[in-house]
Motif scaffolding. Structure first.
Motif, PDB file in Angstrom:
ATOM      1  N   ASP A   1       0.259  -1.397   0.654  1.00 55.57           N
ATOM      2  CA  ASP A   1       0.097  -0.061  -0.067  1.00 55.57           C
ATOM      3  C   ASP A   1       0.923   1.469   0.058  1.00 55.57           C
ATOM      4  OD1 ASP A   1      -2.344  -1.087  -0.357  1.00 55.57           O
ATOM      5  OD2 ASP A   1      -2.662  -1.542   2.105  1.00 55.57           O
ATOM      6  N   SER A   2       1.837   0.919   0.166  1.00 57.24           N
ATOM      7  CA  SER A   2       2.853   2.196   0.671  1.00 57.24           C
ATOM      8  C   SER A   2       3.672   3.132  -1.123  1.00 57.24           C
ATOM      9  CB  SER A   2       3.796   2.058   1.358  1.00 57.24           C
ATOM     10  OG  SER A   2       5.013   1.276   0.887  1.00 57.24           O
ATOM     11  N   ILE A   3       3.375   2.371  -1.732  1.00 60.91           N
ATOM     12  CA  ILE A   3       3.912   1.965  -3.306  1.00 60.91           C
ATOM     13  C   ILE A   3       2.977   3.240  -3.873  1.00 60.91           C
ATOM     14  CG2 ILE A   3       4.230   1.922  -5.589  1.00 60.91           C
ATOM     15  CD1 ILE A   3       5.335  -1.039  -4.590  1.00 60.91           C
ATOM     16  N   GLN A   4       3.164   4.212  -4.587  1.00 55.67           N
ATOM     17  CA  GLN A   4       2.534   5.483  -5.118  1.00 55.67           C
ATOM     18  C   GLN A   4       3.134   5.656  -6.386  1.00 55.67           C
ATOM     19  OE1 GLN A   4      -0.021   6.865  -3.719  1.00 55.67           O
ATOM     20  NE2 GLN A   4       0.382   5.810  -1.565  1.00 55.67           N
ATOM     21  N   MET A   5       1.860   5.588  -7.359  1.00 56.36           N
ATOM     22  CA  MET A   5       2.168   6.290  -8.667  1.00 56.36           C
ATOM     23  C   MET A   5       1.710   8.433  -8.989  1.00 56.36           C
ATOM     24  SD  MET A   5       2.238   4.718 -12.157  1.00 56.36           S
ATOM     25  CE  MET A   5      -0.169   4.796 -12.583  1.00 56.36           C
ATOM     26  N   TYR A   6       2.822   8.851  -9.302  1.00 55.32           N
ATOM     27  CA  TYR A   6       2.513  10.035  -9.827  1.00 55.32           C
ATOM     28  C   TYR A   6       2.161  10.915 -10.910  1.00 55.32           C
ATOM     29  CZ  TYR A   6       2.756  11.022  -5.353  1.00 55.32           C
ATOM     30  OH  TYR A   6       2.546  10.058  -3.520  1.00 55.32           O
ATOM     31  N   SER A   7       1.619  11.820 -11.749  1.00 57.18           N
ATOM     32  CA  SER A   7       1.868  11.964 -12.544  1.00 57.18           C
ATOM     33  C   SER A   7       2.312  13.405 -12.612  1.00 57.18           C
ATOM     34  CB  SER A   7       0.627  12.388 -13.498  1.00 57.18           C
ATOM     35  OG  SER A   7      -0.675  12.993 -13.032  1.00 57.18           O
ATOM     36  N   ARG A   8       2.421  13.978 -13.717  1.00 56.49           N
ATOM     37  CA  ARG A   8       3.974  15.203 -14.083  1.00 56.49           C
ATOM     38  C   ARG A   8       2.609  16.588 -13.144  1.00 56.49           C
ATOM     39  NH1 ARG A   8       7.618  16.706 -17.029  1.00 56.49           N
ATOM     40  NH2 ARG A   8       7.889  19.503 -16.362  1.00 56.49           N
ATOM     41  N   THR A   9       1.301  16.316 -13.391  1.00 57.79           N
ATOM     42  CA  THR A   9       0.509  17.259 -12.575  1.00 57.79           C
ATOM     43  C   THR A   9       0.318  17.428 -11.012  1.00 57.79           C
ATOM     44  OG1 THR A   9      -1.217  15.907 -13.242  1.00 57.79           O
ATOM     45  CG2 THR A   9      -1.231  18.034 -14.859  1.00 57.79           C
ATOM     46  N   PHE A  10       0.754  16.507  -9.998  1.00 56.56           N
ATOM     47  CA  PHE A  10       1.217  16.118  -8.895  1.00 56.56           C
ATOM     48  C   PHE A  10       2.762  15.533  -8.444  1.00 56.56           C
ATOM     49  CE2 PHE A  10      -3.451  15.450  -9.474  1.00 56.56           C
ATOM     50  CZ  PHE A  10      -3.807  15.170  -9.071  1.00 56.56           C
ATOM     51  N   CYS A  11       2.955  16.940  -9.241  1.00 61.63           N
ATOM     52  CA  CYS A  11       4.670  17.216  -8.635  1.00 61.63           C
ATOM     53  C   CYS A  11       4.454  17.401  -7.336  1.00 61.63           C
ATOM     54  CB  CYS A  11       5.267  17.632  -9.559  1.00 61.63           C
ATOM     55  SG  CYS A  11       4.720  19.768 -10.084  1.00 61.63           S
ATOM     56  N   GLY A  12       3.833  18.134  -6.886  1.00 63.53           N
ATOM     57  CA  GLY A  12       3.085  18.616  -5.611  1.00 63.53           C
ATOM     58  C   GLY A  12       3.709  18.292  -4.833  1.00 63.53           C
ATOM     59  N   SER A  13       2.177  16.892  -4.932  1.00 60.81           N
ATOM     60  CA  SER A  13       2.038  15.976  -3.408  1.00 60.81           C
ATOM     61  C   SER A  13       3.405  14.869  -4.389  1.00 60.81           C
ATOM     62  CB  SER A  13       0.690  15.019  -4.085  1.00 60.81           C
ATOM     63  OG  SER A  13      -0.579  15.493  -4.142  1.00 60.81           O
ATOM     64  N   MET A  14       4.246  14.944  -5.037  1.00 59.33           N
ATOM     65  CA  MET A  14       5.777  13.625  -4.976  1.00 59.33           C
ATOM     66  C   MET A  14       6.221  14.507  -4.160  1.00 59.33           C
ATOM     67  SD  MET A  14       7.087  12.294  -8.233  1.00 59.33           S
ATOM     68  CE  MET A  14       8.666  12.376  -7.891  1.00 59.33           C
ATOM     69  N   ILE A  15       6.320  16.209  -3.997  1.00 60.03           N
ATOM     70  CA  ILE A  15       7.429  15.937  -3.241  1.00 60.03           C
ATOM     71  C   ILE A  15       6.680  16.039  -1.402  1.00 60.03           C
ATOM     72  CG2 ILE A  15       8.409  18.773  -2.756  1.00 60.03           C
ATOM     73  CD1 ILE A  15      10.253  17.708  -4.609  1.00 60.03           C
ATOM     74  N   SER A  16       5.870  15.891  -0.804  1.00 55.44           N
ATOM     75  CA  SER A  16       5.054  16.293  -0.194  1.00 55.44           C
ATOM     76  C   SER A  16       5.276  14.960   0.435  1.00 55.44           C
ATOM     77  CB  SER A  16       3.911  16.367  -0.105  1.00 55.44           C
ATOM     78  OG  SER A  16       3.671  17.355  -0.072  1.00 55.44           O
ATOM     79  N   ARG A  17       5.498  13.690  -0.398  1.00 52.57           N
ATOM     80  CA  ARG A  17       5.623  12.395  -0.206  1.00 52.57           C
ATOM     81  C   ARG A  17       7.172  12.042   0.380  1.00 52.57           C
ATOM     82  NH1 ARG A  17       2.997   7.379   2.025  1.00 52.57           N
ATOM     83  NH2 ARG A  17       3.667   6.389   0.846  1.00 52.57           N
ATOM     84  N   ILE A  18       8.202  12.863  -0.897  1.00 54.60           N
ATOM     85  CA  ILE A  18       9.975  12.283  -0.456  1.00 54.60           C
ATOM     86  C   ILE A  18       9.999  12.756   0.866  1.00 54.60           C
ATOM     87  CG2 ILE A  18      11.825  13.276  -1.480  1.00 54.60           C
ATOM     88  CD1 ILE A  18      10.273  13.259  -4.016  1.00 54.60           C
ATOM     89  N   ASN A  19       9.217  14.363   0.673  1.00 57.88           N
ATOM     90  CA  ASN A  19       9.552  14.849   2.794  1.00 57.88           C
ATOM     91  C   ASN A  19       9.146  13.784   3.524  1.00 57.88           C
ATOM     92  OD1 ASN A  19      11.266  16.882   1.992  1.00 57.88           O
ATOM     93  ND2 ASN A  19       9.220  18.415   1.126  1.00 57.88           N
ATOM     94  N   LYS A  20       7.569  13.397   3.120  1.00 54.43           N
ATOM     95  CA  LYS A  20       7.655  13.180   4.732  1.00 54.43           C
ATOM     96  C   LYS A  20       8.459  10.852   4.766  1.00 54.43           C
ATOM     97  CE  LYS A  20       3.366   9.995   5.697  1.00 54.43           C
ATOM     98  NZ  LYS A  20       1.404  10.160   5.567  1.00 54.43           N
ATOM     99  N   LEU A  21       8.687  10.823   3.741  1.00 54.01           N
ATOM    100  CA  LEU A  21       9.620   9.631   4.011  1.00 54.01           C
ATOM    101  C   LEU A  21      10.622   9.688   3.901  1.00 54.01           C
ATOM    102  CD1 LEU A  21       7.599   7.772   0.486  1.00 54.01           C
ATOM    103  CD2 LEU A  21       7.226   6.523   2.900  1.00 54.01           C
ATOM    104  N   LEU A  22      11.261  10.695   3.947  1.00 56.50           N
ATOM    105  CA  LEU A  22      13.328  10.512   3.953  1.00 56.50           C
ATOM    106  C   LEU A  22      13.004  11.697   5.372  1.00 56.50           C
ATOM    107  CD1 LEU A  22      14.106  11.385   0.267  1.00 56.50           C
ATOM    108  CD2 LEU A  22      14.082   8.791   1.961  1.00 56.50           C
TER     109      LEU A  22
END
Length: 280
Positions: free
Chosen positions: A259-280
């Motif tokens: 369940d932890s795996i996520q997939m992002y398109s270019r238009t959700f780059c902001g959510s992806m950065i937030s996810r990276i910050n959360k996981l690291l």
């Protein structure tokens, strides 16, 4: 400028590249440096293969690595540019819709055997049909609304890290981000970079989320005391809930991937950065 290291995996005896920081990764993926980096990557990954600038993998690195580095190093600007692209898309759809209406009216009006009332009626019907057929086209490209973004420091970046796969074959993690937290625990995030879009049929090829799940499993075996996560980034995909994402959600529902795996398109780059910050 901090240059990257070309390292060799003890287990696989295969080479990979590591940057000491996100800023170093960004600098070495700019226009004046990326060909050198991609060439070193090619030599590391394919030491016995003759280099060619026409090699598809080499070309993909020229496109994908600068894009990801820009997102990681300047996420606010990247998000702003994405919104600009979305605006261009919306304007293109509006212009196309207008052109189709004009063309429909022009063509119908040339049917001289029809009465003016009939032509007017057909025009109304055609325009209504065109509006219905285009309804929701702009909404198909959704965006997140994060405009103020930042990525925490202390992150190093690894490219093409080799792992053994369960089937005995060799795999390579496109990108791994790593950061130690305050408890000195290693946190790894595997990023599978894909240039696929809605034209890709996930049922006919290896789904990228399965690749991430496999790489997570192998990296966890190598780093048993670390936190390992993964995501897929479709860096030139604008759709967020199209065929690819439907197949991805189906894989989650069928428990094919964590369940932890996520997939992002270019238009959700902001959510992806937030996810990276959360996981690291």
């Amino acid at each position: 400028m901090d240059k990257y290291e070309i390292l060799t995996s003890e287990i696989m005896n295969r080479s990979y590249i590591r940057f000491p920081s996100v800023s170093s990764f960004y600098k070495w993926t700019r226009e004046d440096k990326i060909e050198e980096l991609a060439g070193d990557l090619f030599s590391s990954v394919h030491p016995k293969m003759e280099f060619s600038r026409d090699n598809r993998e080499y070309i993909s690195w020229l496109n994908s690595l600068p894009d990801l580095a820009t997102l990681l190093a300047t996420p606010g600007k990247y998000h702003k540019d994405m919104l600009r692209d979305k605006k261009t898309y919306d304007e293109t759809i509006d212009a196309l819709l207008s052109d189709m209406k004009d063309l429909a009216s022009e063509k119908i009006s040339t049917a001289k055997f029809l009465s003016e009332q009939t032509i007017e009626h057909f025009n109304t019907l055609l325009i209504e049909d065109i509006d219905r057929s285009f309804a929701g086209y702009k909404e198909k490209v959704k965006t997140d609304q994060k405009s103020t973004l930042s990525l925490e420091s202390g992150i190093d970046v690894t490219l093409e890290f080799p792992v053994n796969k369960s089937n005995g074959m060799t795999g390579r993690c496109d990108v791994i981000l790593h950061r130690k937290d305050r408890k000195n625990t290693d946190n790894y995030l595997i990023i599978e970079l894909k240039q696929i879009t809605e034209g890709f049929n996930p049922k006919k090829k290896l789904q990228p989320w399965l690749q991430v799940a496999e790489y997570m499993k192998q990296l966890e075996a190598l780093k048993p005391d670390a936190n390992v996560n993964g995501l897929v980034y479709l860096h030139n995909q604008m759709y967020y809930d199209g065929e690819l994402f439907q197949a991805f959600e189906e894989a989650k529902q069928n428990k094919e991937i964590p369940d932890s795996i996520q997939m992002y398109s270019r238009t959700f780059c902001g959510s992806m950065i937030s996810r990276i910050n959360k996981l690291l």
